[in-house]
Structure formats: structure tokens, C-alpha cells
Scaffold this motif. Structure first.
Motif, PDB file in Angstrom:
ATOM      1  N   SER A 261       5.609  11.204   3.664  1.00 19.34           N
ATOM      2  CA  SER A 261       4.645  10.493   2.836  1.00 19.34           C
ATOM      3  C   SER A 261       4.135   9.273   3.606  1.00 19.34           C
ATOM      4  O   SER A 261       3.922   9.339   4.813  1.00 19.34           O
ATOM      5  CB  SER A 261       5.296  10.106   1.501  1.00 19.34           C
TER       6      SER A 261
ATOM      7  N   SER B   6       1.355   5.084  -0.348  1.00 20.32           N
ATOM      8  CA  SER B   6       1.577   5.563  -1.719  1.00 20.32           C
ATOM      9  C   SER B   6       2.036   4.431  -2.632  1.00 20.32           C
ATOM     10  O   SER B   6       1.973   4.563  -3.860  1.00 20.32           O
ATOM     11  CB  SER B   6       2.617   6.677  -1.729  1.00 20.32           C
TER      12      SER B   6
ATOM     13  N   SER C 165      -4.196   7.784   0.189  1.00 22.05           N
ATOM     14  CA  SER C 165      -3.182   7.105  -0.620  1.00 22.05           C
ATOM     15  C   SER C 165      -2.849   7.902  -1.877  1.00 22.05           C
ATOM     16  O   SER C 165      -1.682   7.996  -2.277  1.00 22.05           O
ATOM     17  CB  SER C 165      -3.667   5.705  -1.002  1.00 22.05           C
TER      18      SER C 165
ATOM     19  N   THR D  19      -3.040  11.173  -2.279  1.00 23.06           N
ATOM     20  CA  THR D  19      -2.252  12.367  -1.937  1.00 23.06           C
ATOM     21  C   THR D  19      -0.799  12.001  -1.656  1.00 23.06           C
ATOM     22  O   THR D  19       0.120  12.751  -2.015  1.00 23.06           O
ATOM     23  CB  THR D  19      -2.842  13.109  -0.724  1.00 23.06           C
ATOM     24  N   LYS D  20      -0.586  10.863  -1.027  1.00 24.09           N
ATOM     25  CA  LYS D  20       0.786  10.457  -0.709  1.00 24.09           C
ATOM     26  C   LYS D  20       1.545  10.023  -1.957  1.00 24.09           C
ATOM     27  O   LYS D  20       2.751  10.290  -2.091  1.00 24.09           O
ATOM     28  CB  LYS D  20       0.769   9.339   0.334  1.00 24.09           C
ATOM     29  N   ALA D  21       0.867   9.377  -2.891  1.00 18.59           N
ATOM     30  CA  ALA D  21       1.511   9.006  -4.157  1.00 18.59           C
ATOM     31  C   ALA D  21       1.900  10.261  -4.934  1.00 18.59           C
ATOM     32  O   ALA D  21       2.997  10.346  -5.506  1.00 18.59           O
ATOM     33  CB  ALA D  21       0.577   8.136  -4.981  1.00 18.59           C
TER      34      ALA D  21
ATOM     35  N   ASP E  86       5.012  11.836  -3.417  1.00 18.27           N
ATOM     36  CA  ASP E  86       6.257  11.180  -3.811  1.00 18.27           C
ATOM     37  C   ASP E  86       6.716  11.639  -5.197  1.00 18.27           C
ATOM     38  O   ASP E  86       7.913  11.830  -5.435  1.00 18.27           O
ATOM     39  CB  ASP E  86       6.078   9.656  -3.799  1.00 18.27           C
TER      40      ASP E  86
ATOM     41  N   LEU F  54       8.653   7.376   3.984  1.00 16.71           N
ATOM     42  CA  LEU F  54       7.397   6.656   3.857  1.00 16.71           C
ATOM     43  C   LEU F  54       7.215   5.748   5.067  1.00 16.71           C
ATOM     44  O   LEU F  54       7.657   4.590   5.066  1.00 16.71           O
ATOM     45  CB  LEU F  54       7.378   5.814   2.573  1.00 16.71           C
TER      46      LEU F  54
ATOM     47  N   SER G 202      12.855   8.337  -1.919  1.00 12.87           N
ATOM     48  CA  SER G 202      11.775   8.054  -0.973  1.00 12.87           C
ATOM     49  C   SER G 202      12.204   6.853  -0.132  1.00 12.87           C
ATOM     50  O   SER G 202      12.366   5.746  -0.657  1.00 12.87           O
ATOM     51  CB  SER G 202      10.467   7.743  -1.710  1.00 12.87           C
TER      52      SER G 202
END
Length: 256
Positions: free
Chosen positions: A144, A148, A159, A161-163, A166, A187, A243
Motif C-alpha cells: 500500500s 492511504s 491515494s 486505491t491505497k486506502a 488497506d 505502507l 498495516s
């Protein structure tokens, strides 16, 4: 070496494994004696790496595939089924970014980032789930980003997509625990990779990044790879749904 701190004979699929964090992870897994299969979009770079390892007497498998395309993801599933009876480790590392102001994105750019960073992982996870379930104890690590969690001025779609990744990590860690599948994410903050190069080559941006990083330096890909390796090892057997920020302390900074 303790059996808890090795990946000996573990089967591992690593996407985006010919550069940046992916390549560093492949190297780390090879040192830890894993059986590795690398996915890369570029046939040329993939074959160069495979040949390099072969010259050193190291057997690494390769799949040339553009993970943003459904048909290519189906190819990955078939190749893995032909290669191994089960999959112990899946590293979802591939990602892309287009850095723009929010209102400047075209629909095509938005879809491409979503398809590459999120939909591809969603699809691979579901298609490879039976193979992961065949392992007595498998581990999924999603790469990630601290984007995020924090505003870093590097594009809202990335951002988002990464959130979502997670949250996917947290959800699957509960749903798939019954199948002895652990799911975690790492991360990273800005790391010395090709994806981050355009930002790091800007002196003003680099200075700002270093000012907001307590360790006052840019991460090396190997530092992220070692965290990924830990999450894949038996040593982390009770760690799931977590994470881990690999960010030199950036996510803890408030006013200074």
C-alpha cells in the motif's frame, strides 16, 4: 537459521518483480530460499532478470503479463496452477500513478489507475484463493502507501486505491482466517524507486519530504522488502490484518 526466520521451500508469487520494491523483494526471498515466480509487464526486463539469476544458478520462474488487463490476470492464474500445487505467499506489489489535480483526470486515467492498483488485486486474490487455501499457512502482503493515511500531494486516485487496499486487507484477514490465510499490508513513504523518481528529482519537493521525515532520508527498496519478508515468514504467524508503515516516522509527525 531458525525455521521461523526463513522462507525455505515456500512458494511465492511477486507482481512487479523486476524493479523497485518488487525487485528488492524478489532478491530478499531468494536469499531466504523461497521458490519465486515473478510477474512483470516487460518481456525484455523479465528475461534479463531471469537470465541473470540463472547464471548464478538460481531458478526463478517468470510470467510476462500486464496485470491491468483481465485476460492477462487469467493467464497468471493458469501459470501458477501449472507451476505449483499450492501457493504459500502472494505479494501484490504492482501499482501506477498519474500525478494531477483532482479535476484534471480523464475518465481513462481514473480507470487505468483503479484497474492497476485495486481491481487487479481484487481479481487475483479471488482467483488464487483456492491455491492459497491449499497451503497449510499462507500469507498475503499488499504493498500500500502512507498516501492511504495522509495527504502527500501525489494524486487523489492513487491515494483512494491505497486506502481501499488497506480496508481490503483488514476485511480479508477476518474472512480468510478460517482458511489459515494471513493478510497484511505495508505502507511505504517515498522510496528510491522508478515510480517515485519524478518527485525525488525535484529539489524543492525532496527538501519538503526530508523535512517531514524524522529519519531525514529516503527509504531504500531493500528496507521495505525486509518488512515484506517478515510478514511472509513463520516468525509473524500471529500477525494478520495489520498495516505496517515503513516511513521513517513520517506518519507520526504533527506540528514541528
Amino acid at each position: 537459521m531458525s525455521s521461523h526466520w526463513t522462507l525455505k521451500n515456500k512458494t511465492a508469487l511477486i507482481t512487479g518483480g523486476t524493479k523497485g520494491i518488487g525487485l528488492a523483494t524478489v532478491k530478499e526471498f531468494i536469499e531466504l530460499q523461497a521458490q519465486v515466480c515473478v510477474v512483470a509487464r516487460s518481456e525484455e526486463s523479465l528475461q534479463q532478470q531471469i537470465s541473470f539469476w540463472k547464471q548464478k544458478g538460481i531458478c526463478v520462474h517468470g510470467i510476462c503479463a500486464d496485470i491491468s488487463l483481465k485476460c492477462e490476470r487469467d493467464k497468471i492464474k493458469k501459470e501458477i496452477q501449472n507451476l505449483w500445487t499450492h501457493l504459500d505467499i502472494l505479494i501484490n506489489n504492482v501499482a501506477t500513478n498519474i500525478r494531477k489535480d483532482t479535476c484534471s483526470y480523464s475518465d481513462e486515467e481514473y480507470q487505468h489507475i483503479q484497474e492497476t492498483n485495486l481491481t487487479s488485486i481484487w481479481d487475483l486474490l479471488r482467483s488464487l484463493h483456492p491455491h492459497l487455501k491449499q497451503s497449510s499457512s499462507s500469507s498475503i502482503i499488499n504493498v500500500s502507501s502512507v498516501a492511504s493515511l495522509k495527504y502527500i500531494g501525489s494524486g487523489i486516485v492513487y491515494s483512494m486505491t491505497k486506502a481501499a487496499l488497506d480496508q481490503l486487507t483488514r476485511y480479508l484477514s477476518v474472512e480468510w482466517a478460517k482458511d489459515n490465510i494471513r493478510v497484511n499490508s505495508v505502507l511505504p513513504w517515498y522510496t528510491r524507486t522508478p515510480l517515485a523518481k519524478p518527485v525525488l528529482d525535484n529539489p524543492k519537493r525532496l527538501q519538503k519530504i526530508l523535512e517531514r521525515t524524522p529519519l531525514a532520508r529516503i527509504a531504500e527498496p531493500e528496507e521495505v522488502a525486509r518488512t515484506i519478508a517478515f510478514l511472509a515468514m513463520p516468525a509473524s504467524s500471529y500477525v494478520t490484518g495489520t498495516s505496517i508503515c515503513v516511513d521513517g516516522g513520517f506518519s507520526n509527525v504533527g506540528l514541528q
